[in-house]
Design a protein around this motif. Structure first.
Motif, PDB file in Angstrom:
ATOM      1  N   ARG A   1      -8.077  -5.745  -0.282  1.00 46.39           N
ATOM      2  CA  ARG A   1      -7.616  -4.597   0.504  1.00 46.39           C
ATOM      3  C   ARG A   1      -7.277  -5.019   1.939  1.00 46.39           C
ATOM      4  O   ARG A   1      -6.256  -4.623   2.508  1.00 46.39           O
ATOM      5  CB  ARG A   1      -8.687  -3.509   0.502  1.00 46.39           C
ATOM      6  CG  ARG A   1      -8.236  -2.186   1.129  1.00 46.39           C
ATOM      7  CD  ARG A   1      -9.374  -1.174   1.135  1.00 46.39           C
ATOM      8  NE  ARG A   1      -9.859  -0.897  -0.208  1.00 46.39           N
ATOM      9  CZ  ARG A   1      -9.303  -0.028  -1.038  1.00 46.39           C
ATOM     10  NH1 ARG A   1      -8.243   0.636  -0.652  1.00 46.39           N
ATOM     11  NH2 ARG A   1      -9.800   0.168  -2.230  1.00 46.39           N
TER      12      ARG A   1
ATOM     13  N   ALA B   1      -0.868  -6.123  -6.430  1.00 44.47           N
ATOM     14  CA  ALA B   1      -1.828  -5.043  -6.227  1.00 44.47           C
ATOM     15  C   ALA B   1      -1.116  -3.708  -6.066  1.00 44.47           C
ATOM     16  O   ALA B   1      -1.576  -2.669  -6.573  1.00 44.47           O
ATOM     17  CB  ALA B   1      -2.682  -5.341  -5.004  1.00 44.47           C
TER      18      ALA B   1
ATOM     19  N   TRP C   1      -3.934  -1.275  -7.954  1.00 42.07           N
ATOM     20  CA  TRP C   1      -5.356  -1.637  -7.962  1.00 42.07           C
ATOM     21  C   TRP C   1      -6.132  -0.916  -6.861  1.00 42.07           C
ATOM     22  O   TRP C   1      -7.323  -0.682  -6.986  1.00 42.07           O
ATOM     23  CB  TRP C   1      -5.522  -3.142  -7.735  1.00 42.07           C
ATOM     24  CG  TRP C   1      -4.929  -3.987  -8.831  1.00 42.07           C
ATOM     25  CD1 TRP C   1      -4.463  -3.566 -10.036  1.00 42.07           C
ATOM     26  CD2 TRP C   1      -4.723  -5.394  -8.786  1.00 42.07           C
ATOM     27  NE1 TRP C   1      -3.981  -4.614 -10.759  1.00 42.07           N
ATOM     28  CE2 TRP C   1      -4.128  -5.771 -10.004  1.00 42.07           C
ATOM     29  CE3 TRP C   1      -4.977  -6.369  -7.838  1.00 42.07           C
ATOM     30  CZ2 TRP C   1      -3.793  -7.078 -10.298  1.00 42.07           C
ATOM     31  CZ3 TRP C   1      -4.646  -7.665  -8.122  1.00 42.07           C
ATOM     32  CH2 TRP C   1      -4.057  -8.022  -9.348  1.00 42.07           C
ATOM     33  N   LEU C   2      -5.466  -0.659  -5.727  1.00 41.78           N
ATOM     34  CA  LEU C   2      -6.202  -0.201  -4.545  1.00 41.78           C
ATOM     35  C   LEU C   2      -6.058   1.305  -4.352  1.00 41.78           C
ATOM     36  O   LEU C   2      -5.029   1.871  -4.678  1.00 41.78           O
ATOM     37  CB  LEU C   2      -5.691  -0.938  -3.286  1.00 41.78           C
ATOM     38  CG  LEU C   2      -5.724  -2.464  -3.385  1.00 41.78           C
ATOM     39  CD1 LEU C   2      -5.143  -3.077  -2.125  1.00 41.78           C
ATOM     40  CD2 LEU C   2      -7.171  -2.952  -3.571  1.00 41.78           C
TER      41      LEU C   2
ATOM     42  N   ASP D   1      -0.338   4.089   0.614  1.00 40.77           N
ATOM     43  CA  ASP D   1      -1.061   5.006   1.489  1.00 40.77           C
ATOM     44  C   ASP D   1      -0.350   5.078   2.844  1.00 40.77           C
ATOM     45  O   ASP D   1      -0.426   4.156   3.656  1.00 40.77           O
ATOM     46  CB  ASP D   1      -2.502   4.529   1.663  1.00 40.77           C
ATOM     47  CG  ASP D   1      -3.348   5.515   2.453  1.00 40.77           C
ATOM     48  OD1 ASP D   1      -2.779   6.411   3.102  1.00 40.77           O
ATOM     49  OD2 ASP D   1      -4.593   5.386   2.419  1.00 40.77           O
TER      50      ASP D   1
ATOM     51  N   GLN E   1     -12.628  -5.765  -1.827  1.00 40.30           N
ATOM     52  CA  GLN E   1     -12.551  -5.415  -0.406  1.00 40.30           C
ATOM     53  C   GLN E   1     -11.692  -6.423   0.357  1.00 40.30           C
ATOM     54  O   GLN E   1     -10.892  -6.047   1.223  1.00 40.30           O
ATOM     55  CB  GLN E   1     -13.958  -5.354   0.202  1.00 40.30           C
ATOM     56  CG  GLN E   1     -13.970  -4.922   1.661  1.00 40.30           C
ATOM     57  CD  GLN E   1     -15.362  -4.946   2.264  1.00 40.30           C
ATOM     58  OE1 GLN E   1     -16.324  -5.358   1.610  1.00 40.30           O
ATOM     59  NE2 GLN E   1     -15.471  -4.488   3.505  1.00 40.30           N
TER      60      GLN E   1
ATOM     61  N   SER F   1       0.828  -1.203   0.000  1.00 36.96           N
ATOM     62  CA  SER F   1       0.000   0.000   0.000  1.00 36.96           C
ATOM     63  C   SER F   1       0.864   1.255   0.000  1.00 36.96           C
ATOM     64  O   SER F   1       1.699   1.434   0.888  1.00 36.96           O
ATOM     65  CB  SER F   1      -0.928   0.012   1.229  1.00 36.96           C
ATOM     66  OG  SER F   1      -1.632   1.228   1.291  1.00 36.96           O
TER      67      SER F   1
ATOM     68  N   VAL G   1      -4.097  -7.077   2.082  1.00 38.10           N
ATOM     69  CA  VAL G   1      -2.929  -6.212   1.953  1.00 38.10           C
ATOM     70  C   VAL G   1      -2.580  -5.573   3.291  1.00 38.10           C
ATOM     71  O   VAL G   1      -1.416  -5.359   3.624  1.00 38.10           O
ATOM     72  CB  VAL G   1      -3.180  -5.137   0.878  1.00 38.10           C
ATOM     73  CG1 VAL G   1      -2.150  -4.018   0.960  1.00 38.10           C
ATOM     74  CG2 VAL G   1      -3.147  -5.767  -0.506  1.00 38.10           C
ATOM     75  N   GLU G   2      -3.603  -5.283   4.107  1.00 42.09           N
ATOM     76  CA  GLU G   2      -3.377  -4.694   5.424  1.00 42.09           C
ATOM     77  C   GLU G   2      -2.804  -5.704   6.412  1.00 42.09           C
ATOM     78  O   GLU G   2      -2.449  -5.357   7.542  1.00 42.09           O
ATOM     79  CB  GLU G   2      -4.672  -4.112   5.984  1.00 42.09           C
ATOM     80  CG  GLU G   2      -5.167  -2.887   5.232  1.00 42.09           C
ATOM     81  CD  GLU G   2      -6.450  -2.323   5.833  1.00 42.09           C
ATOM     82  OE1 GLU G   2      -6.770  -2.673   6.980  1.00 42.09           O
ATOM     83  OE2 GLU G   2      -7.129  -1.546   5.155  1.00 42.09           O
TER      84      GLU G   2
END
Length: 564
Positions: free
Chosen positions: A513, A558, A563-564, A338, A510, A336, A516-517
């Protein structure tokens, strides 16, 4: 002409051990005495013999005499032990262990002679059930069924002892910081005394942890039992620990006690003293004697071994959890871009693995050399103030300027904090900070807070440092991504953001996601309100649709394709 005899023909039982404590030879008398076949006896180790070793001429003893000889390089003689034969009968043996040394002074062999003295001790008070053998057997039996957890083991032992030998039993176990001890008490007949002890321990500077002082410290440092058949309570309070007499004066005992018998023995495991086991006994028709030390010492040593095994297990579990945590963080970091999400995952792992109440990340703003709050978790206030701190402000300033981990547990030091009102409102009593550094550049600080005093060990500090390194890499990666994005915008025409492969449903996106976390299937199931089996089915479908071979490859894909 007299026939020559070898040691194997001697009528006394003899065992030969190598330098590792393993039986390498035995005569027929030893095979017959122990009731084992030669094949079963050879290759066994002294420390696995499960003998109940009680005493030697020098005093109580708990280790196998051969083990004692290997450690001391000296002969050990006259040791009394109980051995169990395969058919279930017990024999009492007197053991002499004599080492054979080479020219370098190293043990090459140990010769152990065994003498069956069961007939001498059959009616002895030392081995009679009334003198404590039945207590040892009962406690050892309950220990076998105890949960593999330190506090549980101490509770099982003290509770069992208080049922079988009335009195107040107190077990004190040294913490990793030996200046304090975990204290567990039991008294089936007088539960109010146990509650009184627990209230006293809870009132100390470190609730639940008593200072290692007084009688307990004396026994730990000497390694020898202490027996006081009758002591006035006024003297006993002074002996137990500083401050106890003052506490008793302010909080009277729930029942009147004028004198007490005291017996304290060290809890020993593999040559080290790890704590004490104590009995405080009011007037009794069966007062404490030197003979009671023998069975009580046997119980204390078996308790210490059980605790050591439990602590090794607990430490292994913690290390595995922390390794898994770092793996999850690495996955989240690579998957990620983010930064906000990544910092949230890091802080969640910080509070979970370090067992702290709250944590935050401060980022260094180079424009004005100030620290600004970037992420936080665990604070009671619904909104944590968006504070800004000078980089040299007390703590975390010391951590940043010194580029080292800082921990603080003295409440008086918090009064110097610029954020002292925050500490007062949140009730924090312990603090730690680690600088966030990557490629030699200082990026900020990771802070942890706790509402009770902390006693961090080296592994705790090292794991905090590791988490700080992960956070620093995440921040550095986010800054690099931002620079690349700005460069790309200035040199190329805008492009459509890539989308996930066709055929993935909103639910599957979802789930990706959440994977990934770093969430497990069980955690994902709780998030999306589906069963764990359903999540497993969707994960298989996702891997098939995306062509990824496993979750890690899926996360990288991803992140790479956006993708996210």
């Amino acid at each position: 002409m007299a026939a020559s005899l070898s040691w194997k023909d001697v009528p006394g039982a003899i065992l030969i051990y190598d330098r590792a404590g393993q039986v390498i030879d035995a005569n027929d008398a030893a095979v017959g005495l122990l009731g084992l076949s030669r094949d079963r006896l050879l290759g066994t180790y002294a420390e696995d013999a499960e003998w109940l070793v009680l005493e030697a001429p020098e005093g109580p003893m708990s280790v196998h005499p051969v083990t004692a000889t290997l450690k001391s390089l000296q002969a050990v003689r006259g040791v009394l032990a109980r051995a169990s034969r395969p058919e279930g009968t017990d024999i009492w043996i007197q053991v002499d262990a004599v080492p054979q040394l080479n020219v370098a002074g190293e043990v090459t062999l140990v010769t152990a002679s065994l003498c069956d003295v069961s007939h001498l001790f059959a009616r002895s008070r030392l081995t009679s059930r009334g003198a404590g053998e039945h207590i040892v057997n009962e406690v050892v039996g309950e220990l076998a069924d105890a949960r593999l957890e330190t506090h549980s083991i101490l509770h099982v032992v003290t509770s069992a002892l208080s049922r079988m030998r009335p009195g107040t039993w107190v077990a004190s176990l040294l913490n990793k910081d030996p200046s304090t001890s975990l204290v567990v008490a039991a008294d089936v007949a007088n539960s109010e005394l146990v509650e009184y002890i627990n209230r006293h321990v809870a009132s100390l500077d470190h609730p639940g942890q008593a200072p290692t002082t007084g009688i307990s410290q004396r026994v730990i440092e000497s390694g020898k039992p202490l027996l006081l058949p009758q002591v006035p309570m006024s003297e006993l309070w002074e002996m137990i620990a500083p401050g106890v007499a003052a506490y008793v004066a302010e909080h009277p005992l729930p029942i009147p006690i004028e004198t007490s018998g005291v017996m304290v023995v060290p809890m020993r495991a593999r040559g080290a003293v790890v704590g004490t086991l104590a009995l405080y006994e009011r007037r009794s028709s069966n007062p404490l004697t030197e003979k009671d030390i023998i069975w009580m010492q046997a119980i204390a040593d078996r308790t210490a071994l059980a605790i050591e095994n439990a602590q090794l297990y607990e430490d292994a579990v913690v290390r595995l959890e922390r390794l898994g945590s770092l793996q999850s963080l690495s996955l989240a970091l690579s998957a990620s871009p983010d930064l906000r999400l990544t910092l949230k995952v890091i802080l969640d792992q910080v509070t979970a693995q370090l067992k702290v109440d709250a944590a935050d990340v401060l980022l260094l703003e180079e424009s004005d050399n100030m620290l600004a709050l970037a992420a936080s978790t665990g604070f009671l206030a619904t909104a944590v103030p968006d504070y800004r701190l000078p980089v040299d402000e007390g703590l975390p300033g010391r951590a940043l300027t010194g580029r080292r981990i800082e921990t603080l547990t003295a409440l008086s030091a918090f009064s110097q904090f610029r954020r002292r009102s925050l500490f007062a409102r949140e009730g924090f009593k312990a603090y730690g900070a680690v600088p966030l550094i990557t490629r030699g550049k200082l990026l900020g600080a990771l802070e942890v807070y706790h509402r009770t005093p902390l006693s961090p060990d080296q592994e705790w500090v090292s794991f905090l440092d590791a988490l700080g390194s992960v956070a620093a890499i995440a921040i550095d990666n986010a800054a690099m991504q931002e620079r690349l994005r700005k460069t790309s915008q200035g040199t190329a025409a805008p492009q459509r953001a890539p989308s996930p492969p066709q055929g993935l449903s909103l639910l599957e996106i979802q789930i990706i996601r959440l994977m990934v976390e770093g969430l497990t299937n069980r955690e994902i199931a709780a998030q999306v309100h589906l069963s764990q089996n359903t999540i497993k089915f969707h994960v298989r479908q996702i891997l098939q649709k995306t062509g990824a071979s496993n979750r890690t490859e899926l996360a990288h894909q991803a992140a790479k394709d956006g993708w996210l």
